[in-house]
Design a protein around this motif. Sequence first.
Motif, PDB file in Angstrom:
ATOM      1  N   LYS A 207      15.133  79.267  52.575  1.00 35.13           N
ATOM      2  CA  LYS A 207      13.829  80.111  52.173  1.00 35.13           C
ATOM      3  C   LYS A 207      14.038  80.946  51.044  1.00 35.13           C
ATOM      4  CE  LYS A 207      12.531  81.328  57.110  1.00 35.13           C
ATOM      5  NZ  LYS A 207      12.656  82.198  58.044  1.00 35.13           N
ATOM      6  N   GLU A 208      15.294  81.356  50.748  1.00 30.65           N
ATOM      7  CA  GLU A 208      15.695  81.922  49.503  1.00 30.65           C
ATOM      8  C   GLU A 208      15.500  81.263  48.253  1.00 30.65           C
ATOM      9  OE1 GLU A 208      19.977  83.372  47.368  1.00 30.65           O
ATOM     10  OE2 GLU A 208      19.913  83.461  49.435  1.00 30.65           O
ATOM     11  N   LEU A 209      16.148  79.899  48.462  1.00 29.38           N
ATOM     12  CA  LEU A 209      15.715  78.957  47.328  1.00 29.38           C
ATOM     13  C   LEU A 209      14.469  78.620  46.992  1.00 29.38           C
ATOM     14  CD1 LEU A 209      18.547  76.223  48.251  1.00 29.38           C
ATOM     15  CD2 LEU A 209      18.385  77.790  46.140  1.00 29.38           C
ATOM     16  N   LEU A 210      13.502  78.554  48.201  1.00 32.20           N
ATOM     17  CA  LEU A 210      11.940  78.401  47.858  1.00 32.20           C
ATOM     18  C   LEU A 210      11.474  79.387  47.281  1.00 32.20           C
ATOM     19  CD1 LEU A 210      10.954  76.436  51.280  1.00 32.20           C
ATOM     20  CD2 LEU A 210      11.256  75.519  48.625  1.00 32.20           C
ATOM     21  N   ASN A 211      11.983  80.579  47.637  1.00 30.91           N
ATOM     22  CA  ASN A 211      11.371  81.961  46.913  1.00 30.91           C
ATOM     23  C   ASN A 211      11.564  81.892  45.441  1.00 30.91           C
ATOM     24  OD1 ASN A 211       9.745  83.617  48.655  1.00 30.91           O
ATOM     25  ND2 ASN A 211      11.622  83.911  49.925  1.00 30.91           N
TER      26      ASN A 211
ATOM     27  N   ILE B 296       7.870  74.691  54.614  1.00 30.96           N
ATOM     28  CA  ILE B 296       9.086  74.241  54.766  1.00 30.96           C
ATOM     29  C   ILE B 296       9.503  72.753  54.770  1.00 30.96           C
ATOM     30  CG2 ILE B 296      11.027  74.702  56.090  1.00 30.96           C
ATOM     31  CD1 ILE B 296      10.548  77.414  56.647  1.00 30.96           C
ATOM     32  N   GLU B 297       8.506  72.234  55.673  1.00 34.37           N
ATOM     33  CA  GLU B 297       8.622  70.904  56.088  1.00 34.37           C
ATOM     34  C   GLU B 297       8.493  70.106  54.917  1.00 34.37           C
ATOM     35  OE1 GLU B 297       6.132  69.077  59.140  1.00 34.37           O
ATOM     36  OE2 GLU B 297       6.829  70.650  60.483  1.00 34.37           O
ATOM     37  N   VAL B 298       7.242  70.260  53.843  1.00 35.02           N
ATOM     38  CA  VAL B 298       7.187  69.737  52.651  1.00 35.02           C
ATOM     39  C   VAL B 298       8.017  69.892  51.607  1.00 35.02           C
ATOM     40  CG1 VAL B 298       5.269  69.567  50.645  1.00 35.02           C
ATOM     41  CG2 VAL B 298       4.523  69.569  53.262  1.00 35.02           C
ATOM     42  N   GLU B 299       8.546  71.002  51.330  1.00 32.84           N
ATOM     43  CA  GLU B 299       9.415  71.398  50.372  1.00 32.84           C
ATOM     44  C   GLU B 299      10.824  71.557  50.595  1.00 32.84           C
ATOM     45  OE1 GLU B 299       7.681  74.521  48.597  1.00 32.84           O
ATOM     46  OE2 GLU B 299       6.134  73.489  47.436  1.00 32.84           O
ATOM     47  N   GLY B 300      10.994  72.369  51.746  1.00 30.38           N
ATOM     48  CA  GLY B 300      12.342  72.478  52.268  1.00 30.38           C
ATOM     49  C   GLY B 300      13.258  71.297  52.759  1.00 30.38           C
ATOM     50  N   TYR B 301      12.551  70.487  53.607  1.00 30.29           N
ATOM     51  CA  TYR B 301      13.212  69.455  53.803  1.00 30.29           C
ATOM     52  C   TYR B 301      14.050  68.562  52.838  1.00 30.29           C
ATOM     53  CZ  TYR B 301      11.428  69.219  58.548  1.00 30.29           C
ATOM     54  OH  TYR B 301      11.028  69.725  60.104  1.00 30.29           O
TER      55      TYR B 301
ATOM     56  N   THR C  80      27.655  74.802  58.812  1.00 29.04           N
ATOM     57  CA  THR C  80      26.810  74.239  59.799  1.00 29.04           C
ATOM     58  C   THR C  80      26.144  75.387  60.637  1.00 29.04           C
ATOM     59  OG1 THR C  80      28.501  74.469  61.520  1.00 29.04           O
ATOM     60  CG2 THR C  80      28.602  72.439  60.088  1.00 29.04           C
ATOM     61  N   ASN C  81      25.916  76.334  60.163  1.00 28.27           N
ATOM     62  CA  ASN C  81      25.242  77.445  60.963  1.00 28.27           C
ATOM     63  C   ASN C  81      23.647  77.230  60.628  1.00 28.27           C
ATOM     64  OD1 ASN C  81      23.554  79.892  61.644  1.00 28.27           O
ATOM     65  ND2 ASN C  81      25.587  80.959  61.821  1.00 28.27           N
ATOM     66  N   PRO C  82      22.823  76.749  61.731  1.00 34.31           N
ATOM     67  CA  PRO C  82      21.406  76.414  61.155  1.00 34.31           C
ATOM     68  C   PRO C  82      20.642  77.688  60.919  1.00 34.31           C
ATOM     69  CG  PRO C  82      21.591  76.495  63.614  1.00 34.31           C
ATOM     70  CD  PRO C  82      23.066  76.492  62.776  1.00 34.31           C
ATOM     71  N   LYS C  83      20.977  79.026  61.020  1.00 33.21           N
ATOM     72  CA  LYS C  83      20.383  80.107  60.617  1.00 33.21           C
ATOM     73  C   LYS C  83      20.671  80.459  59.244  1.00 33.21           C
ATOM     74  CE  LYS C  83      20.115  82.798  65.344  1.00 33.21           C
ATOM     75  NZ  LYS C  83      20.441  83.847  65.909  1.00 33.21           N
ATOM     76  N   GLN C  84      21.853  80.293  58.819  1.00 33.78           N
ATOM     77  CA  GLN C  84      22.431  80.403  57.657  1.00 33.78           C
ATOM     78  C   GLN C  84      21.647  79.393  56.580  1.00 33.78           C
ATOM     79  OE1 GLN C  84      26.303  80.691  56.507  1.00 33.78           O
ATOM     80  NE2 GLN C  84      26.729  82.428  58.239  1.00 33.78           N
ATOM     81  N   ILE C  85      21.514  78.096  57.406  1.00 33.47           N
ATOM     82  CA  ILE C  85      20.805  77.035  56.361  1.00 33.47           C
ATOM     83  C   ILE C  85      19.485  77.313  56.099  1.00 33.47           C
ATOM     84  CG2 ILE C  85      20.036  74.455  56.451  1.00 33.47           C
ATOM     85  CD1 ILE C  85      23.077  74.802  55.654  1.00 33.47           C
ATOM     86  N   LEU C  86      18.653  77.878  57.285  1.00 34.53           N
ATOM     87  CA  LEU C  86      17.170  78.149  57.108  1.00 34.53           C
ATOM     88  C   LEU C  86      16.990  79.368  56.127  1.00 34.53           C
ATOM     89  CD1 LEU C  86      14.112  77.769  57.941  1.00 34.53           C
ATOM     90  CD2 LEU C  86      14.707  79.291  60.077  1.00 34.53           C
ATOM     91  N   ALA C  87      17.797  80.233  56.328  1.00 38.68           N
ATOM     92  CA  ALA C  87      17.707  81.382  55.251  1.00 38.68           C
ATOM     93  C   ALA C  87      17.937  81.185  53.843  1.00 38.68           C
ATOM     94  CB  ALA C  87      18.705  82.582  55.770  1.00 38.68           C
ATOM     95  N   LYS C  88      18.780  80.126  53.642  1.00 40.12           N
ATOM     96  CA  LYS C  88      19.210  79.642  52.324  1.00 40.12           C
ATOM     97  C   LYS C  88      18.173  79.084  51.722  1.00 40.12           C
ATOM     98  CE  LYS C  88      21.615  79.474  48.533  1.00 40.12           C
ATOM     99  NZ  LYS C  88      21.813  80.541  47.751  1.00 40.12           N
TER     100      LYS C  88
END
Length: 214
Positions: A21-25, A147-152, A11-19
């Motif tokens: 970004k990693e997946l999108l990369n 991030i909105e278009v693909e990350g969501y 549930t950590n939003p920082k970890q979710i955002l980092a993950k």
Amino acid sequence: MTVDTFFSQVTNPKQILAKIKELLNRVNPQFFEEEKKYNKAALKLKKTIINTIPSAEEYLAALEESYGYELLYICWQGFQYNLDCFNSPVNALLLQGDFETLHRERRLHTLPHTQEARATVNAFHKAMKEAGLLALTDEISEFYTAIEVEGYKIAHYIGFLFANHFLPLVIPGYTPDSVITNTYAMLLSRVTGFNLFTLENEIYQEFFRRAENE
């Protein structure tokens, strides 16, 4: 492993955002370039904009916080959607609609942490516009638009996949629906152009197996 440790990992939003970004990369070569442009623009912004209220640093931190909580919310919607499909398989038809409805994005602005962070972002944009410097934020905004278009989409799918592994432990009779899972994977792969069929095992290892081994 304590309950707090497990809870913080999923549930950590920082970890979710980092993950995300990693997946999108990993799946989108263009995202790497977008992130490079963002880092360059963020550095320029911090060097150029001094003594503002809010500061450039507070603006950038607010963006991270806002999107982190939004991605966490959408992850939860994916988890909930999995359960909704189990309780009523007709909910699988939602995959034929638009993603904003599937993600329940209309509620994003009601999240308390998002509201606070967005107020900071809006105040900074207003100050930059009044100073004629809003263009300095263009590449930063473009990065978060990606991030909105693909990350969501990926965040929602992560929540859906996580439920495949968690719900059998807490709901008698629950079994993952392979048909809906594969349909969802095919839909996202077609829409995004990414190969997401290998993502489930990775998400399980990253968020669930790691927590089990703590």
